[in-house]
Design a protein around this motif. Structure first.
Motif: not given
Length: 554
Positions: A102-126
């Motif tokens: 459970h811990l590992e899967m939660t950590w993987l989600a944070y690892f996989r979904e992490r986006k730099e704040p300056a890039l987040m809006r541009r990546i998701i929008g595109l």
């Protein structure tokens, strides 16, 4: 006999630290995981519902809603303090196996979904913008806006070579609409990966999938080498049949001779035209009969699903688990054809996996063990359309007809696995190169790989971003290796059913269905994929069973 392909070391992950079971630390971790669930579970459901509306209608209001919800989700996973806490717990994980996973899967989600704040809006929008273009685009063919199904029908059935060429070229028109955005998305994804310490997005994604890149490419290289000679032989046979069908003598047929825009599927032959078997069939009833025979109820899934073509709707197919509970749906664009029969069984394979995961598991573990494991079930079910058992018992062809066609069915099934493997190698190698250098000449690279791996020539004088016409590159990135590994697992599961399960077959065998539920579906993400395969089949994942069917024993 060549040794089987071994994937034992394919799984990747940091070695677990010293396991601890301190009460205070355990309570703190449990409180964190519960708080995380309270944040993400409702957001996951809202995003799933909005995405479903977007995919089924193409309306901009839903794409904007998806974009807004994905930004909220990204902010959760951008929390550096939460990520630091998870990393400290990973250094000394819980003794109890379920809690550690459970811990590992939660950590993987944070690892996989992490986006730099300056890039987040541009990546998701595109990402959302590109998906909207794919969903709403309809190709222009002889002055008419046509859906993908129309192009597929022409490439499957027409003998008019001029029309076939125009249909194939029309299927590539979407590439010119999106290629600049897809390339920019690759740049942004790379920048985000590099901010997290990875050289590029491709390598980050493999790490997030717990897959070691060097071992993966040793497997892909070996698979390419093992299939090279068989592919040359089979491709020559396919080409000879197509040239005879079209009344031409061409040692190297152009891409529009094949039955789909990417040569992913086996072209129909004179001796075996599977499409003819479904022209007057009710595909949904055949799917119900298939899954009823396994003791798996899919009527509830189908009731929530979107099965038929519609204006603005995505022209592709997928399965989605809206809430990681029981709201599982599939999207298809059914027409009476072998392709859509296979696709319907495939997507329902994903769906029954999701549906029968043990609901007592923590919410974060109510997912398949890995993308490759759910693909293995989907591929296993889809390939049944090319099995004598299914054609006899479900499609109800007369026994004499099944016997007459059995050799052709086996040949086409072998060809289908080989055709797809060579196509998947194109996708894997192209995506790796794309993220290694998004500025390179991608148009030329695409045709170099298609020519070398599929032995399909680039049309003379063609210069276009044909690679961008494949939606997966933008919308499901770094995914295709899971199809290949899933095919290997599907063959291994089939052998296990034949050798370990009462009844010794899949179709019409409720004991085989019960075995899949218990051995593969119910555990969810309790175990890493390699451990799930070992527990289910008694062996590490290997290419032995796939290779014996496709290449033969040495």
């Amino acid at each position: 006999m060549k040794p089987p392909l071994r994937l034992a070391s394919l799984a990747q992950g940091k070695p677990a630290g010293k396991r601890t079971g301190g009460q205070a630390g355990g309570q703190e971790l449990a409180a964190f995981l519960e708080e995380h669930r309270r944040k993400v579970e409702p957001l996951h459901k809202q995003t799933g519902l909005a995405s479903w509306k977007h995919q089924t209608t193409g309306l901009k209001k839903w794409s904007l809603r998806v974009e807004s919800l994905e930004r909220k989700s990204a902010k959760i996973y951008a929390d550096a303090k939460a990520r630091k806490k998870l990393e400290s717990w990973r250094a000394a994980p819980p003794r109890e196996e379920l809690n550690a996973r459970h811990l590992e899967m939660t950590w993987l989600a944070y690892f996989r979904e992490r986006k730099e704040p300056a890039l987040m809006r541009r990546i998701i929008g595109l990402q959302v913008k590109i998906e909207s273009v794919y969903n709403n685009f309809r190709a222009n063919l002889r002055g008419e806006q046509v859906a993908d199904n129309r192009i597929a029908d022409i490439l499957a059935d027409s003998t008019d070579l001029g029309l076939r060429r125009e249909a194939w070229e029309a299927s590539k028109q979407i590439g010119a609409k999106v290629h600049e955005d897809v390339r920019e998305l690759a740049r942004l994804r790379n920048r985000n990966a590099q901010a997290g310490g990875y050289p590029d997005f491709y390598r980050l994604q493999l790490a997030a999938q717990e897959i070691d890149i060097d071992e993966l490419y040793r497997i892909l290289d070996d698979l390419e080498a093992r299939t090279e000679a068989p592919w040359i032989r089979e491709k020559a046979g396919i080409d000879a049949e197509l040239c005879a069908r079209f009344g031409v003598t061409d040692a190297n047929p152009p891409p529009w001779f094949y039955s789909d825009p990417f040569f992913q599927q086996v072209p129909r032959s004179r001796e075996l035209n599977l499409n003819a078997l479904f022209e007057k069939s009710d595909l949904v009833e055949l799917a119900l009969a298939t899954y009823d025979g396994l003791g798996m109820e899919v009527r509830d899934i189908l009731k929530r699903s979107s099965l038929w073509p519609a204006k603005g709707k995505s022209q592709h197919a997928f399965c989605t688990n809206i809430d990681q509970k029981q709201d599982v749906r599939i999207l298809c664009n059914l027409t009476p054809s072998a392709r859509w029969m296979e696709t319907l069984l495939h997507e329902l394979g994903h769906a029954v996996y999701d549906k029968y995961i043990d609901q007592k598991l923590p919410w974060a573990l109510r997912t398949p063990s890995h993308t490759l494991t759910t693909e293995s079930i989907a591929l296993l079910m889809g390939r049944q359309v090319q099995s004598a058992d299914w054609l006899g018992q479900v499609r109800e062809l007369p026994a004499a007809e099944v016997k007459r066609l059995s050799a052709l069915i086996a040949r086409d099934r072998r060809r289908a696995l080989l055709v797809f493997a060579r196509w998947a190698l194109v996708m894997c190698r192209f995506e790796r190169a794309l993220y290694e250098d998004p500025e390179r000449d991608l148009d030329s690279l695409w045709w170099e790989l298609v020519g070398r791996l599929q032995r399909v020539p680039k049309p003379e004088g063609r210069s276009a971003p044909d690679w961008a016409s494949k939606m997966h590159i933008a919308a499901a990135p770094v995914y295709y290796h899971n199809y290949l590994l899933g095919d290997l697992m599907a063959s291994q599961l089939e052998r296990s059913i034949r050798t370990k399960v009462a009844g010794k077959k899949l179709i019409g065998n409720k004991r085989a269905g019960a075995w899949l539920r218990k051995a593969v579906f119910e555990p969810g993400a309790r175990w890493k994929w390699d451990e799930l395969v070992r527990r289910a089949t008694g062996e590490k994942l290997s290419a032995r069973d796939w290779a014996e069917e496709v290449v033969g024993k040495d």
